[in-house]
Scaffold this motif. Structure first.
Motif, PDB file in Angstrom:
ATOM      1  N   VAL A 139     -56.624  10.311  54.230  1.00 18.98           N
ATOM      2  CA  VAL A 139     -56.928  10.534  52.814  1.00 18.98           C
ATOM      3  C   VAL A 139     -55.842   9.889  51.951  1.00 18.98           C
ATOM      4  CG1 VAL A 139     -57.350  12.242  51.023  1.00 18.98           C
ATOM      5  CG2 VAL A 139     -58.068  12.695  53.383  1.00 18.98           C
ATOM      6  N   ALA A 140     -56.260   8.999  51.037  1.00 18.35           N
ATOM      7  CA  ALA A 140     -55.277   8.245  50.252  1.00 18.35           C
ATOM      8  C   ALA A 140     -55.587   8.252  48.762  1.00 18.35           C
ATOM      9  CB  ALA A 140     -55.203   6.806  50.766  1.00 18.35           C
ATOM     10  N   VAL A 141     -56.303   9.279  48.302  1.00 15.33           N
ATOM     11  CA  VAL A 141     -56.674   9.301  46.885  1.00 15.33           C
ATOM     12  C   VAL A 141     -55.504   9.651  45.973  1.00 15.33           C
ATOM     13  CG1 VAL A 141     -59.091   9.861  47.380  1.00 15.33           C
ATOM     14  CG2 VAL A 141     -57.439  11.707  46.968  1.00 15.33           C
ATOM     15  N   ASN A 142     -54.347   9.983  46.558  1.00 15.62           N
ATOM     16  CA  ASN A 142     -53.154  10.249  45.742  1.00 15.62           C
ATOM     17  C   ASN A 142     -52.047   9.244  46.040  1.00 15.62           C
ATOM     18  OD1 ASN A 142     -52.733  11.233  48.335  1.00 15.62           O
ATOM     19  ND2 ASN A 142     -51.410  12.907  47.647  1.00 15.62           N
ATOM     20  N   SER A 143     -52.416   8.080  46.535  1.00 15.63           N
ATOM     21  CA  SER A 143     -51.441   7.020  46.803  1.00 15.63           C
ATOM     22  C   SER A 143     -50.849   6.507  45.493  1.00 15.63           C
ATOM     23  CB  SER A 143     -52.128   5.862  47.527  1.00 15.63           C
ATOM     24  OG  SER A 143     -53.052   5.229  46.650  1.00 15.63           O
ATOM     25  N   PRO A 144     -49.756   5.754  45.545  1.00  8.28           N
ATOM     26  CA  PRO A 144     -49.217   5.159  44.313  1.00  8.28           C
ATOM     27  C   PRO A 144     -50.250   4.304  43.582  1.00  8.28           C
ATOM     28  CG  PRO A 144     -47.600   5.021  46.069  1.00  8.28           C
ATOM     29  CD  PRO A 144     -48.865   5.529  46.704  1.00  8.28           C
ATOM     30  N   GLU A 145     -51.113   3.616  44.346  1.00  4.34           N
ATOM     31  CA  GLU A 145     -52.158   2.797  43.708  1.00  4.34           C
ATOM     32  C   GLU A 145     -53.156   3.673  42.966  1.00  4.34           C
ATOM     33  OE1 GLU A 145     -50.331   0.541  47.012  1.00  4.34           O
ATOM     34  OE2 GLU A 145     -51.187   2.557  46.867  1.00  4.34           O
ATOM     35  N   ALA A 146     -53.544   4.772  43.596  1.00  5.68           N
ATOM     36  CA  ALA A 146     -54.509   5.669  42.961  1.00  5.68           C
ATOM     37  C   ALA A 146     -53.930   6.299  41.698  1.00  5.68           C
ATOM     38  CB  ALA A 146     -54.931   6.757  43.952  1.00  5.68           C
ATOM     39  N   VAL A 147     -52.681   6.723  41.771  1.00  3.30           N
ATOM     40  CA  VAL A 147     -52.030   7.302  40.590  1.00  3.30           C
ATOM     41  C   VAL A 147     -51.931   6.259  39.482  1.00  3.30           C
ATOM     42  CG1 VAL A 147     -49.884   8.298  39.703  1.00  3.30           C
ATOM     43  CG2 VAL A 147     -50.755   9.010  41.943  1.00  3.30           C
ATOM     44  N   ARG A 148     -51.655   5.041  39.858  1.00  3.43           N
ATOM     45  CA  ARG A 148     -51.562   3.969  38.857  1.00  3.43           C
ATOM     46  C   ARG A 148     -52.907   3.718  38.179  1.00  3.43           C
ATOM     47  NH1 ARG A 148     -49.100  -2.179  39.858  1.00  3.43           N
ATOM     48  NH2 ARG A 148     -48.530  -2.511  37.677  1.00  3.43           N
ATOM     49  N   ALA A 149     -53.978   3.744  38.958  1.00  2.00           N
ATOM     50  CA  ALA A 149     -55.311   3.516  38.390  1.00  2.00           C
ATOM     51  C   ALA A 149     -55.689   4.627  37.416  1.00  2.00           C
ATOM     52  CB  ALA A 149     -56.343   3.422  39.515  1.00  2.00           C
ATOM     53  N   LEU A 150     -55.491   5.881  37.813  1.00  2.31           N
ATOM     54  CA  LEU A 150     -55.868   6.993  36.935  1.00  2.31           C
ATOM     55  C   LEU A 150     -54.940   7.074  35.721  1.00  2.31           C
ATOM     56  CD1 LEU A 150     -57.772   9.281  36.382  1.00  2.31           C
ATOM     57  CD2 LEU A 150     -56.407  10.762  37.875  1.00  2.31           C
ATOM     58  N   THR A 151     -53.675   6.724  35.897  1.00  2.00           N
ATOM     59  CA  THR A 151     -52.739   6.731  34.766  1.00  2.00           C
ATOM     60  C   THR A 151     -53.145   5.713  33.717  1.00  2.00           C
ATOM     61  OG1 THR A 151     -50.916   7.494  36.170  1.00  2.00           O
ATOM     62  CG2 THR A 151     -50.327   6.414  34.099  1.00  2.00           C
ATOM     63  N   LEU A 152     -53.640   4.555  34.154  1.00  2.00           N
ATOM     64  CA  LEU A 152     -54.126   3.561  33.199  1.00  2.00           C
ATOM     65  C   LEU A 152     -55.276   4.134  32.373  1.00  2.00           C
ATOM     66  CD1 LEU A 152     -54.497   0.778  31.903  1.00  2.00           C
ATOM     67  CD2 LEU A 152     -55.846   0.113  33.923  1.00  2.00           C
ATOM     68  N   LEU A 153     -56.232   4.765  33.047  1.00  2.00           N
ATOM     69  CA  LEU A 153     -57.355   5.338  32.323  1.00  2.00           C
ATOM     70  C   LEU A 153     -56.897   6.431  31.361  1.00  2.00           C
ATOM     71  CD1 LEU A 153     -60.020   5.560  35.173  1.00  2.00           C
ATOM     72  CD2 LEU A 153     -60.042   4.023  33.198  1.00  2.00           C
ATOM     73  N   LYS A 154     -55.949   7.242  31.777  1.00  2.00           N
ATOM     74  CA  LYS A 154     -55.445   8.296  30.900  1.00  2.00           C
ATOM     75  C   LYS A 154     -54.729   7.692  29.682  1.00  2.00           C
ATOM     76  CE  LYS A 154     -53.009  12.724  30.826  1.00  2.00           C
ATOM     77  NZ  LYS A 154     -52.247  12.465  29.605  1.00  2.00           N
ATOM     78  N   THR A 155     -53.991   6.618  29.898  1.00  4.40           N
ATOM     79  CA  THR A 155     -53.331   5.941  28.774  1.00  4.40           C
ATOM     80  C   THR A 155     -54.366   5.457  27.761  1.00  4.40           C
ATOM     81  OG1 THR A 155     -51.473   5.221  30.140  1.00  4.40           O
ATOM     82  CG2 THR A 155     -51.888   3.974  28.120  1.00  4.40           C
TER      83      THR A 155
END
Length: 437
Positions: free
Chosen positions: A227-243
């Motif tokens: 399970v890798a939905v909390n990887s640095p890449e995943a956090v980066r993707a969701l952080t962009l959307l939140k921004t």
């Protein structure tokens, strides 16, 4: 034209397996048959193919030419409709009967069927492996597992950034200046100030946008089976959307109809989506001709990937076929064939996953709707660069947990990493997979 099924199922991951209660299978437990076609075998007999929407129309149009080239052969194409397609396929795999010779499967469905019904689809490796270099690498990966190749890729769905020329001009922004997502955020702020329009439309109750951005970064929900939905890449993707959401740059609309209506009403300046969106624009918004252009998807880093994927399908041969030779001959003729792939692009707007087809002059034709821009060449050049990602039979289940994590972050302001960490633990528990380190 390519219709909304490609959007709804491209990154949304339809729930055929989950809805049918097949999370643990129920079909054969042995490996599926391996195709053993004889190159000299004379083709004869009949096969049946299941598909839907424009894909079915393409098959129905193309089949007579195959029959003419092979006298005595019959190909019956049945449009089974999208709404119940996966229920029918799942029931057929579970019972071991009732399926046709060939079925259409979207990329996101292939891993679930190969994992849950290991005897259900024919392994095409022995006859298809010679074509590996000729297909979109991301789609070839989606059609494969450690046990073989269980589908031949059909249409691809490279992602770019569709933009409103008039809004960019009003805001004084050169679209070619947008190279990274940081550039896009800054442009979005200027556009909103100048025009009152947000940057793009998205349904924030779904993880579709998150999934597309995650693939752009070269990752799926799982990595090496973990399970890798909390990887640095995943956090980066969701952080962009939140921004983007925190800056009020996302127009939140419900589902496909909301996206189409908002675009038609001009509520947003861009739309990051796949090549098939051009068919929606030309088919449903003819009055906006000349107002749109396309640029590559902004990268996360200056030299990073500038595309992703949203949709796409393939053809599989079921183990229930009584005519492997004819089934493979038809699939090969249709998909590993430049002229046929170009024909389906021209007539049904099915963007080829077969790379040799992308060299055809068709892709260099100026598109009047897009101000004469050669948008198909832009997308064609991107296909080979779509980052392949790992897909699994647990993706659909994982997505259900991600819906809550993504909406909590984007709609309620929750911390992206905390939400993804929680989702990862819940997915690990539900799927019995370990967490990636």
């Amino acid at each position: 034209m390519v219709k909304k099924i490609h959007v709804i199922t491209g990154v949304a991951l339809v729930s055929g397996l989950t809805m049918s209660g097949c999370a643990t299978g129920g079909g054969p437990v042995k490996d599926g048959p391996k195709i053993a076609q004889s190159p000299s075998a004379k083709l004869s007999g009949e096969i049946k193919v299941w598909s839907w929407d424009v894909a079915a129309k393409a098959l129905q149009r193309m089949a007579p030419a195959f029959e003419k080239a092979n006298p005595g052969v019959k190909v019956e194409v049945v449009d089974i409709g999208y709404d119940n397609a996966y229920d029918k396929i799942t029931v057929g795999l579970k019972s071991g009967s009732g399926l046709p010779d060939v079925i259409t499967l979207e990329d996101t469905q292939i891993p679930g069927y190969t994992e849950n019904f290991p005897g259900g689809l024919v392994d095409l490796t022995s006859v298809a492996s010679k074509y590996k270099a000729d297909f979109d690498p991301a789609k070839w990966a989606a059609s494969s597992s450690a046990k073989g190749l269980f589908a031949l890729p059909w249409d691809s769905a490279p992602v770019g950034l569709f933009y409103r020329r008039d809004y960019f001009k009003q805001a004084g922004i050169d679209p070619e200046s947008i190279v990274t997502w940081d550039d896009a955020v800054k442009a979005g702020e200027k556009i909103k100030q100048a025009t009152g329009k947000r940057l793009f439309v998205s349904d924030l109750t779904r993880p579709d946008g998150f999934t597309m951005l995650l693939q752009q970064l070269g990752q799926g929900y799982f990595k090496d089976g973990k399970v890798a939905v909390n990887s640095p890449e995943a956090v980066r993707a969701l952080t962009l959307l939140k921004t983007l959401k925190d800056k009020d740059l996302i127009q939140n609309e419900k589902g496909w109809d909301g996206r189409v209506t908002a675009t038609k009403q001009g509520k947003a300046a861009t739309q990051p989506t796949a090549a098939w969106w051009s068919g929606t624009l030309t088919g449903e918004m003819a009055e906006l001709s000349g107002k749109f252009g396309v640029i590559p998807l902004p990268a996360f880093d200056a030299n990073g990937s500038r595309t992703s994927v949203n949709g796409g399908s393939a053809l599989s041969i079921t183990s229930q076929t009584k005519n492997q030779d004819l089934s493979w001959a038809f699939v090969e003729w249709l998909l590993a064939n430049k002229e046929n792939q170009v024909s389906m692009m021209r007539t049904e707007a099915l963007f080829p996953a077969y790379l040799p087809a992308l060299a055809d002059p068709l892709f260099d034709e100026p598109q009047p709707y897009f101000g004469g821009q050669q948008i198909n060449r832009l997308f064609a050049d991107q296909v080979k660069d779509i980052p392949p990602v790992e897909l699994t039979g647990d993706d659909t289940q994982a997505q259900e947990f991600l819906k809550k994590a993504v909406s909590a972050s984007l709609l309620n302001g929750a911390d992206p990493k905390a939400e993804l960490d929680g989702a990862a633990k819940r997915i690990a528990t539900a799927t019995k997979r370990p967490l990636a380190q």
